[in-house]
Design an enzyme around this catalytic site. Sequence first.
Site, PDB file in Angstrom:
ATOM      1  N   HIS A 210       0.823  -1.210   0.000  1.00 14.68           N
ATOM      2  CA  HIS A 210       0.000   0.000   0.000  1.00 14.68           C
ATOM      3  C   HIS A 210       0.858   1.262   0.000  1.00 14.68           C
ATOM      4  CE1 HIS A 210       0.918  -0.724   4.238  1.00 14.68           C
ATOM      5  NE2 HIS A 210       0.829   0.596   4.384  1.00 14.68           N
ATOM      6  N   ASP A 212       0.841   4.906   1.898  1.00  9.97           N
ATOM      7  CA  ASP A 212       0.221   5.503   3.083  1.00  9.97           C
ATOM      8  C   ASP A 212      -0.644   6.721   2.748  1.00  9.97           C
ATOM      9  OD1 ASP A 212       1.299   3.551   4.631  1.00  9.97           O
ATOM     10  OD2 ASP A 212       2.834   4.805   5.574  1.00  9.97           O
ATOM     11  N   HIS A 268       4.916   0.069  -0.038  1.00  6.19           N
ATOM     12  CA  HIS A 268       5.524  -0.886   0.897  1.00  6.19           C
ATOM     13  C   HIS A 268       4.531  -1.911   1.407  1.00  6.19           C
ATOM     14  CE1 HIS A 268       3.914   2.412   3.406  1.00  6.19           C
ATOM     15  NE2 HIS A 268       3.622   1.446   4.266  1.00  6.19           N
ATOM     16  N   ARG A 278       5.166  -9.122  17.126  1.00  4.11           N
ATOM     17  CA  ARG A 278       5.868  -7.932  16.647  1.00  4.11           C
ATOM     18  C   ARG A 278       5.099  -6.690  17.088  1.00  4.11           C
ATOM     19  NH1 ARG A 278       5.450  -4.260  12.083  1.00  4.11           N
ATOM     20  NH2 ARG A 278       7.177  -4.349  10.591  1.00  4.11           N
TER      21      ARG A 278
HETATM   22  O1  LIG Z   1       4.597  -1.843  10.927  1.00  6.47           O
HETATM   23  C1  LIG Z   1       5.178  -1.586   9.874  1.00  6.47           C
HETATM   24  O2  LIG Z   1       6.351  -1.902   9.652  1.00  6.47           O
HETATM   25  C2  LIG Z   1       4.463  -0.855   8.772  1.00  6.47           C
HETATM   26  C3  LIG Z   1       3.014  -0.646   8.995  1.00  6.47           C
HETATM   27  C4  LIG Z   1       2.392   0.120   7.875  1.00  6.47           C
HETATM   28  O3  LIG Z   1       2.772   0.040   6.753  1.00  6.47           O
HETATM   29  C5  LIG Z   1       1.271   1.026   8.151  1.00  6.47           C
HETATM   30  O4  LIG Z   1       0.824   1.090   9.306  1.00  6.47           O
HETATM   31  O5  LIG Z   1       0.839   1.721   7.223  1.00  6.47           O
HETATM   32 FE   LIG Z   2       2.066   1.740   5.638  1.00  7.74          FE
END
Ligand SMILES: O=C(O)CCC(=O)C(=O)O
Ligand SMILES: [Fe+2]
Length: 299
Positions: A210, A212, A268, A278
């Site tokens: 996606h 952001d 990403h 995690r």
């Molecule tokens: O937690 C992560 O490494 C990325 C999370 C992510 O891409 C997001 O919250 O938009």
């Molecule tokens: Fe993200």
Amino acid sequence: MVVVFSVLSMKKDRALREGQRTWLRNAGLGAGFVLAALLLWSSLGAEDDVAEVLAHHGEVLAGRFIEVPCSEDYDSHRRFEGCTPRRCGRGITDSVITREEAERIRSIAEKGLSLGGSDGGASILDLHSGALSVGKHFVNLYRYFGDRIHNVFSEEDFRLYRHVRRKVQLTIADAFGISSSLLHLTKPTFFSRMNSTEARTAHDEYWHAHVDKVTYGSFDYTSLLYLSDYLEDFGGGRFVFMDEGANRTVEPRAGRVSFFTSGSENLHRVEKVHWGTRYAVTIAFTCNPDHGIADPAFT
Ligand SMILES: O=C(O)CCC(=O)C(=O)O
Ligand SMILES: [Fe+2]
């Protein structure tokens, strides 16, 4: 003589046909084997096609910055000169947030998330709105607990969040050469907890690629503070920048801050977590003051 000749030639014919059959069988087996190997490779390879590691979990980075050409995403939004990205990129640093601070922030996340948690593999706690994953839905922690929320979080917890937010904001401003005062915290800002439990709703599917800026609208600069260690606390779960022809990963490490401009130059995804848990916190900034929010606090 003629008879002998024809018997010989029949034998030769049979030998030839058998040879062909053996060859065909071997070729068929070979092709089948190659196909199976290809299928196996593509199914495993989907998670293993890492071309470059931008930050190893074992290294302590004073700071790494990689510039990438900006996408045109920012043109379709109102521009805020001196803030809206003209220079895009991504940075990683292990020297802004200490491991001790990360541990304290993680305790806030653990404390909050222990009150709920998704049935699937991804739970969030949004300290600003109070949204907390519970089962297949979300509840508002502040509404649900009312005054008893003071028994859950302390002033010190919010002070720590603010302290971390400030340091991350200064780091981003410095890396992109902009004034820190032009950046505004924006929503959502949330803790995430991911594990290998099978997804139950779309909210649990954290692994999709996606952008952001598309997903969250107001984001101009995204930051992620990692609160646990890749390969010590969990396996899988690496962050992947999906560039044309290359995947570039950031391996989470407690206290590691990863930040980047939020447009499609930084497409990403997060790999599926295979084992363990995690934790991370997402803290993002906008250049549009109208989209700014105050630091989380007791409401
Ligand atoms: O937690 C992560 O490494 C990325 C999370 C992510 O891409 C997001 O919250 O938009
Ligand atoms: Fe993200």
